[in-house]
Design a protein around this motif. Structure first.
Motif, PDB file in Angstrom:
ATOM      1  N   LEU A  93     -31.402 -20.280 -51.890  1.00  0.00           N
ATOM      2  CA  LEU A  93     -32.669 -19.983 -50.741  1.00  0.00           C
ATOM      3  C   LEU A  93     -32.459 -18.635 -50.697  1.00  0.00           C
ATOM      4  O   LEU A  93     -31.423 -18.074 -50.573  1.00  0.00           O
ATOM      5  N   ILE A  95     -34.498 -15.198 -48.691  1.00  0.00           N
ATOM      6  CA  ILE A  95     -35.591 -14.543 -48.030  1.00  0.00           C
ATOM      7  C   ILE A  95     -35.857 -13.305 -48.186  1.00  0.00           C
ATOM      8  O   ILE A  95     -34.800 -12.546 -48.462  1.00  0.00           O
ATOM      9  N   ARG A 100     -36.098 -10.921 -43.555  1.00  0.00           N
ATOM     10  CA  ARG A 100     -35.115 -11.456 -42.866  1.00  0.00           C
ATOM     11  C   ARG A 100     -34.743 -11.342 -41.150  1.00  0.00           C
ATOM     12  O   ARG A 100     -35.244 -10.490 -40.641  1.00  0.00           O
ATOM     13  N   GLY A 101     -33.985 -12.018 -40.558  1.00  0.00           N
ATOM     14  CA  GLY A 101     -33.635 -11.986 -39.200  1.00  0.00           C
ATOM     15  C   GLY A 101     -34.913 -12.482 -38.437  1.00  0.00           C
ATOM     16  O   GLY A 101     -34.903 -12.017 -37.523  1.00  0.00           O
ATOM     17  N   GLY A 103     -35.753 -15.914 -38.454  1.00  0.00           N
ATOM     18  CA  GLY A 103     -35.496 -17.305 -38.448  1.00  0.00           C
ATOM     19  C   GLY A 103     -36.136 -18.083 -39.398  1.00  0.00           C
ATOM     20  O   GLY A 103     -36.586 -19.272 -39.498  1.00  0.00           O
ATOM     21  N   ALA A 105     -35.457 -18.262 -42.697  1.00  0.00           N
ATOM     22  CA  ALA A 105     -34.377 -19.313 -43.409  1.00  0.00           C
ATOM     23  C   ALA A 105     -34.314 -20.685 -42.588  1.00  0.00           C
ATOM     24  O   ALA A 105     -34.213 -21.780 -43.264  1.00  0.00           O
ATOM     25  N   LYS A 106     -34.174 -20.343 -41.362  1.00  0.00           N
ATOM     26  CA  LYS A 106     -33.908 -21.738 -40.540  1.00  0.00           C
ATOM     27  C   LYS A 106     -35.145 -22.601 -40.342  1.00  0.00           C
ATOM     28  O   LYS A 106     -34.909 -23.962 -40.662  1.00  0.00           O
ATOM     29  N   THR A 134     -20.597 -18.392 -43.019  1.00  0.00           N
ATOM     30  CA  THR A 134     -21.011 -18.487 -41.838  1.00  0.00           C
ATOM     31  C   THR A 134     -22.325 -18.765 -41.616  1.00  0.00           C
ATOM     32  O   THR A 134     -22.667 -19.361 -40.405  1.00  0.00           O
ATOM     33  N   PHE A 135     -23.190 -18.339 -42.180  1.00  0.00           N
ATOM     34  CA  PHE A 135     -24.398 -18.575 -42.289  1.00  0.00           C
ATOM     35  C   PHE A 135     -24.926 -20.191 -42.369  1.00  0.00           C
ATOM     36  O   PHE A 135     -25.422 -20.544 -41.561  1.00  0.00           O
TER      37      PHE A 135
HETATM   38  C1  LIG Z   1     -29.142 -15.583 -46.033  1.00  0.00           C
HETATM   39  C2  LIG Z   1     -30.648 -15.535 -45.684  1.00  0.00           C
HETATM   40  C3  LIG Z   1     -31.310 -16.715 -46.607  1.00  0.00           C
HETATM   41  C4  LIG Z   1     -30.853 -15.614 -44.195  1.00  0.00           C
HETATM   42  O1  LIG Z   1     -32.097 -15.725 -43.974  1.00  0.00           O
HETATM   43  P1  LIG Z   1     -32.876 -14.843 -42.590  1.00  0.00           P
HETATM   44  O2  LIG Z   1     -34.363 -15.527 -42.600  1.00  0.00           O
HETATM   45  O3  LIG Z   1     -32.444 -13.766 -42.474  1.00  0.00           O
HETATM   46  O4  LIG Z   1     -32.003 -16.056 -41.674  1.00  0.00           O
HETATM   47  P2  LIG Z   1     -32.537 -16.541 -40.388  1.00  0.00           P
HETATM   48  O5  LIG Z   1     -33.325 -15.480 -39.748  1.00  0.00           O
HETATM   49  O6  LIG Z   1     -32.917 -18.102 -40.123  1.00  0.00           O
HETATM   50  O7  LIG Z   1     -30.909 -16.375 -39.611  1.00  0.00           O
HETATM   51  C5  LIG Z   1     -30.382 -15.088 -39.334  1.00  0.00           C
HETATM   52  C6  LIG Z   1     -28.932 -15.323 -39.032  1.00  0.00           C
HETATM   53  O8  LIG Z   1     -27.933 -15.571 -40.048  1.00  0.00           O
HETATM   54  C7  LIG Z   1     -27.196 -14.522 -40.168  1.00  0.00           C
HETATM   55  N1  LIG Z   1     -26.998 -14.120 -41.566  1.00  0.00           N
HETATM   56  C8  LIG Z   1     -27.845 -13.826 -42.454  1.00  0.00           C
HETATM   57  N2  LIG Z   1     -27.271 -13.640 -43.710  1.00  0.00           N
HETATM   58  C9  LIG Z   1     -25.980 -14.092 -43.582  1.00  0.00           C
HETATM   59  C10 LIG Z   1     -24.861 -13.913 -44.405  1.00  0.00           C
HETATM   60  N3  LIG Z   1     -24.940 -13.687 -45.742  1.00  0.00           N
HETATM   61  N4  LIG Z   1     -23.451 -14.328 -43.767  1.00  0.00           N
HETATM   62  C11 LIG Z   1     -23.440 -14.783 -42.783  1.00  0.00           C
HETATM   63  N5  LIG Z   1     -24.442 -14.792 -41.559  1.00  0.00           N
HETATM   64  C12 LIG Z   1     -25.818 -14.203 -42.184  1.00  0.00           C
HETATM   65  C13 LIG Z   1     -27.860 -13.050 -39.391  1.00  0.00           C
HETATM   66  O9  LIG Z   1     -26.626 -12.499 -38.899  1.00  0.00           O
HETATM   67  C14 LIG Z   1     -28.473 -13.995 -38.398  1.00  0.00           C
HETATM   68  O10 LIG Z   1     -27.578 -14.431 -37.411  1.00  0.00           O
HETATM   69  P3  LIG Z   1     -27.998 -14.545 -35.919  1.00  0.00           P
HETATM   70  O11 LIG Z   1     -29.041 -15.590 -35.558  1.00  0.00           O
HETATM   71  O12 LIG Z   1     -26.809 -14.836 -35.058  1.00  0.00           O
HETATM   72  O13 LIG Z   1     -28.520 -13.176 -35.379  1.00  0.00           O
HETATM   73  C15 LIG Z   1     -31.067 -14.086 -46.313  1.00  0.00           C
HETATM   74  O14 LIG Z   1     -30.102 -13.193 -45.694  1.00  0.00           O
HETATM   75  C16 LIG Z   1     -31.022 -13.843 -47.792  1.00  0.00           C
HETATM   76  O15 LIG Z   1     -32.112 -14.466 -48.594  1.00  0.00           O
HETATM   77  N6  LIG Z   1     -29.824 -13.450 -48.432  1.00  0.00           N
HETATM   78  C17 LIG Z   1     -29.757 -13.236 -49.939  1.00  0.00           C
HETATM   79  C18 LIG Z   1     -29.485 -14.593 -50.637  1.00  0.00           C
HETATM   80  C19 LIG Z   1     -28.418 -15.509 -49.975  1.00  0.00           C
HETATM   81  O16 LIG Z   1     -27.339 -15.051 -49.698  1.00  0.00           O
HETATM   82  N7  LIG Z   1     -28.668 -16.791 -49.860  1.00  0.00           N
HETATM   83  C20 LIG Z   1     -27.799 -17.634 -49.205  1.00  0.00           C
HETATM   84  C21 LIG Z   1     -26.835 -17.853 -50.211  1.00  0.00           C
HETATM   85  S1  LIG Z   1     -26.702 -19.171 -51.359  1.00  0.00           S
END
Ligand SMILES: CC(C)(COP(=O)(O)OP(=O)(O)OC[C@H]1O[C@@H](n2cnc3c(N)ncnc32)[C@H](O)[C@@H]1OP(=O)(O)O)[C@@H](O)C(=O)NCCC(=O)NCCS
Length: 164
Positions: A93, A95, A100-101, A103, A105-106, A134-135
């Motif tokens: 997954l 984004i 990012r940030g 929602g 991914a959610k 934690t995510f």
């Molecule tokens: C992880 C990822 C998919 C989140 O996407 P996003 O669209 O920003 O996520 P959302 O908006 O749905 O959620 C954001 C929340 O997740 C948290 N979050 C994002 N990345 C995080 C991480 N690596 N570790 C912990 N928390 C994380 C944010 O702090 C935020 O928290 P909040 O709601 O309390 O403010 C994105 O940061 C990404 O693509 N990262 C690189 C690839 C990756 O690490 N993929 C997952 C590993 S398999």
């Protein structure tokens, strides 16, 4: 922006966008995969792989395919077997940074859970990489710390799963 972003299945023209997002997400780690390996994950299960489309630009993607619990793709190889399992493995997954940030991914994860339920999957598993446990916990996935994982997924990788 959220309303302009829509979820759809992956099509052939999406791969350069997906590969670019993948490379930028994992550029500082050894996790990045060859394009052919990534494509093979989606070809194994097109119905459970999605992109986020923002004005014909790929804002994110999610690749999931059936794998028995506690089994997972070898990052250095293409898929050779299509498993028949009630467990769906969320392989990747990403984004795009500028999306990012918000929602998104959610939103993709909710879409995956609904799709999995409609296709009779019972669980969704994944490997949290790069310190993302934690995510995933915040998205209802529970860690299986007892499951040993290969170094190719990184020293901090954690196998996780949730019921559909
Ligand atoms: C992880 C990822 C998919 C989140 O996407 P996003 O669209 O920003 O996520 P959302 O908006 O749905 O959620 C954001 C929340 O997740 C948290 N979050 C994002 N990345 C995080 C991480 N690596 N570790 C912990 N928390 C994380 C944010 O702090 C935020 O928290 P909040 O709601 O309390 O403010 C994105 O940061 C990404 O693509 N990262 C690189 C690839 C990756 O690490 N993929 C997952 C590993 S398999």
């Amino acid at each position: 922006m959220g309303h302009d972003v829509h979820i759809r299945h992956v099509s052939d023209g999406d791969w350069s966008g997906i590969v670019a997002l993948e490379a930028s997400a994992y550029t500082d780690s050894a996790l990045s995969e060859e394009r052919a390996a990534l494509e093979s994950r989606a070809h194994a299960s097109p119905a459970t792989c999605f992109v986020l489309d923002f004005e014909q630009q790929i804002a994110g993607y999610l690749l999931a395919l059936p794998y028995p619990m506690f089994q997972y793709p070898d990052l250095s190889r293409m898929e050779e077997t299509i498993f028949h399992s009630r467990n769906l493995h969320l392989h990747d997954l990403v984004i795009g940074e500028s999306f990012r940030g918000r929602g998104l991914a959610k939103r993709l994860l909710h879409h995956l859970t609904v799709t999995a339920g409609s296709k009779m999957y019972e669980r969704i598993s994944l490997i949290a990489v790069g310190g993302s446990e934690t995510f995933w916990s915040a998205n209802e996935y529970k860690a299986h710390h007892e499951v040993a994982l290969p170094r190719s997924y990184g020293a901090d990788a954690v196998y996780m799963s949730k019921a559909v």
